[in-house]
Each structure stands twice: as C-alpha cells, then as structure tokens.
Design an enzyme around this catalytic site. Structure first.
Site, PDB file in Angstrom:
ATOM      1  N   CYS A 285       0.801  -1.226   0.000  1.00  0.00           N
ATOM      2  CA  CYS A 285       0.000   0.000   0.000  1.00  0.00           C
ATOM      3  C   CYS A 285       0.840   1.286   0.000  1.00  0.00           C
ATOM      4  O   CYS A 285       0.293   2.366  -0.246  1.00  0.00           O
ATOM      5  CB  CYS A 285      -0.956  -0.004   1.185  1.00  0.00           C
ATOM      6  SG  CYS A 285      -0.146  -0.417   2.732  1.00  0.00           S
TER       7      CYS A 285
ATOM      8  N   HIS B 273      -2.592   6.817   3.729  1.00  0.00           N
ATOM      9  CA  HIS B 273      -1.143   6.800   3.950  1.00  0.00           C
ATOM     10  C   HIS B 273      -0.530   8.036   3.287  1.00  0.00           C
ATOM     11  O   HIS B 273      -0.909   8.388   2.171  1.00  0.00           O
ATOM     12  CB  HIS B 273      -0.498   5.583   3.268  1.00  0.00           C
ATOM     13  CG  HIS B 273      -0.724   4.274   3.970  1.00  0.00           C
ATOM     14  ND1 HIS B 273      -1.435   4.139   5.128  1.00  0.00           N
ATOM     15  CD2 HIS B 273      -0.289   3.025   3.649  1.00  0.00           C
ATOM     16  CE1 HIS B 273      -1.440   2.866   5.494  1.00  0.00           C
ATOM     17  NE2 HIS B 273      -0.755   2.165   4.608  1.00  0.00           N
TER      18      HIS B 273
END
Ligand code: A2P
Length: 336
Positions: A131, A243
């Site tokens: 990710c 993120h």
C-alpha cells in the site's frame, strides 16, 4: 476464461481491504455474473452488503473457488499461498493483495498506471503491491520516465487501517478511552497508537521493518530499477485511513518544480494538490475515499544535486489496495 461477465470471488470479504474491494467493484460497475463472498470460518453465515443487497459469507474452501474467473485475495499470506495456485490451476486468475507472490519472477507485480502491460504475462496469479509501493510508484514513475530517477529517500505516515480492521478499531477504542480520561487499552499492536507516532510495529528484518524491505523491493521491481539506492523509514500514525509519505528524489539532470508539476499534472492516476500558500497540499483526510494519488509540496531539495522534495498521499484501502486490484482485474478482462 469465458468472454461473458466473469464469475468472481472475494476471499477476505469481511476485512478492511476486502470490504473496500466490494465498494470499489460497486463504484466501478465491474461486470459480474456472480460474486462469492468468502472469509474465515468465523464469518460463515454473516452477511456483507453489495449493490444494496445482503451477500452471505462462506468459509473459504477449494470448492468455493471452482469455476471462478477472477478471485481477489485479501485474507493474508497463508490463505493466498494455499488457494491462489488452485485458482490458477483451474484456469482462473488470482489477484492477490498479500506479499507472498510479489517478488516471484513468474508472478507479475502490477500497478496499471506504471506497468499495466505486465498483466499479459500472468500464469494465473497477479500480485497487487504494498500500500506504500503503489502510490509511490504512481507518483514517481512519470518523473522517472521524463527525467530519470537516481536516488530516493522516503519517510512514511501510515494509517491504522493498513494494519487491518483490528488495528483501526483499536485506535478508535483508544481515542474514546483517552477522551474519557481512561488509560488506553492495547491488544493487537505493540504500542498505544492514539496520540502517538510509531516507527515500527512490523516484523523486523535485521535493522529494517518488513514494510521497509517490501517497499524498497517492490518499488524497484515496479519501476524496473533493480539497483536504485533507496533510504526509507516506515512510520505508523494515529490516522484511520490514508497513507502519506515525505519523499526526496535525485534526478539525472536539473528539473524545476514547475517542470515536475507539469509532468505530474499530465500523468494518469495523479492529482496535483499543491498551493502551500493557501494551505493546499495532500493530506490523508482529503485523500480518503479517492482513487487518485495526491502529490504536492513539490519543491527543490537544495541539499542534493538535482534534488526535488514532494509529499504524497493516497487512500491505502482504495488505490493502495482495492482499487488497484480491481483495475488489474479490469485489465485481465480487457486482454483476455
Ligand atoms: P474473518 O473476518 O472471518 O476473520 P483484515 O485485513 O481487516 O484483518 O481482514 C482479514 C480478512 O481475512 C478477513 O476477512 C478475515 O476473515 C480473512 N481471513 C483471515 N484469516 C483467514 C483464513 N484463515 N481463511 C480465510 N479468510 C481469512
């Protein structure tokens, strides 16, 4: 694989990434003949919602995967290792979120905006990258193509949901406990995450976290830069979704921030969010729910030759996991 709408299964349908796959399949109107929702025996009989209807979850077994054209795996490495080869052997395609096949030379590692053509090389399993590796590669591949990437330094700010549903729930519980003046409880993570910033929590490989090792290996593979020098520290922050990463790069020649911004504005999958004077830059809160990688704070890094600094953010559950997997499956259908 037949050319009509595919039979699809989702292993890990009750998890953080798996439930986002359901949402993304719905959002992108993915063609479906059938969708089977699978998870561990703990969830058998539960329901998940898809296109407004309840879908009953079954415990994954080999028989549930028979006849499937595409199977999304979001249930951890052991489950992928056991079942993805069965999908491939049965003539289907496994799109795997786990890390077990990502460095296997027989398994393409794909981010559609970066190396989508690699989907054609699959033998029944395609790996979805980490990710952080996904948004980093989306943001930096266009700059590499235009100017040549020579060096990369990254510090990440990773959301709790990247550690799964359990860590996200633990963070929410800790926030409530802190607000109530109670000592925050802790079950699934080595530190209290609420009100904290943690440069670890992953398994260690020597001095590096497993996450750091994965990002470096996968980023190099995605950009086909096996020798690229990369320095990285991965950090978990008390954010639910999204993120972010502070990124410093060195290019082959001098590139102005305006030239970099121009290239990024024309690149697929990127939104340039970059007007710091009006406090406009990528943040996890703003990027959550989006399928684009946001890039901003694009400026010179005077500390190194041909250096640029950037700030990158992406929804770790969508582009960092589910959206990328669904885009890969769309390419599988396009190329069949
Ligand atoms: P379950 O909800 O039944 O435990 P997350 O990444 O959010 O932790 O989610 C992990 C997902 O993987 C969940 O859907 C979980 O199902 C599923 N899962 C975990 N272990 C297994 C297993 N051994 N077999 C099948 N699914 C599993």
């Amino acid at each position: 694989m037949t050319s009509s709408a595919p039979s699809v299964a989702l292993v890990g349908a009750t998890g953080a990434a798996g439930s986002t796959v359901l949402q993304v399949l719905e959002d992108r109107n993915f063609p479906l003949r059938e969708l089977r929702a699978l998870a561990s025996p703990r969830s058998a009989g539960r329901t998940v919602t898809f296109r407004g209807e309840a879908l009953t979850v079954a415990a994954v077994e080999a028989v549930c995967l028979e006849g499937c054209d595409i199977v999304f795996f979001a249930a951890g490495g052991a489950t992928s290792k056991e079942y993805a080869p069965l999908v491939a052997a049965g003539g289907g395609v496994a799109v795997d979120k786990s890390s077990v096949f990502r460095m296997d030379p027989e398994v393409p590692l794909v981010v559609p905006e970066v190396n989508g053509e690699k989907v054609r090389e699959h033998h029944g399993i395609i790996a979805n990258p980490n990710c952080v590796a996904i948004p980093l590669s989306v943001a930096l591949a266009p700059l590499h193509r235009a100017f040549g990437l020579r060096h990369l330094t990254v510090s990440t700010y990773q959301a709790a949901s990247g550690g799964g549903r359990a860590l996200r729930e633990e963070l929410e519980t800790q926030a409530r406990e802190d607000a109530a003046g109670q000592a925050p409880s802790r079950k699934v993570y080595p530190h209290v995450l609420h009100g904290n910033v943690v440069p670890g929590g992953w398994r260690m490989y020597g001095d590096d976290t497993e996450e750091e090792v994965k990002v470096v290996q996968e980023f190099r593979r995605l950009l086909d830069l096996p020798e690229l020098p990369v320095g990285i520290t991965t950090v978990r922050v008390p954010v639910a979704v999204g993120h972010a990463a502070a990124v410093w790069i060195e290019l082959e020649s001098e590139v102005t921030p305006a030239e970099a911004r121009h290239v990024l504005e024309g690149a697929a999958g990127i939104r340039v969010v970059d007007d710091p004077a009006s406090q406009t830059y990528p943040t996890p809160r703003e990027v959550a729910g989006s399928d684009e990688v946001h890039v901003g704070r694009i400026r010179r890094d005077p500390s190194r030759e041909h250096g640029l600094a950037l700030f990158v953010a992406a929804d770790n559950l969508r582009k960092g996991a589910a959206t990328n997997a669904v885009q890969v499956a769309e390419l599988v259908l396009e190329y069949r």
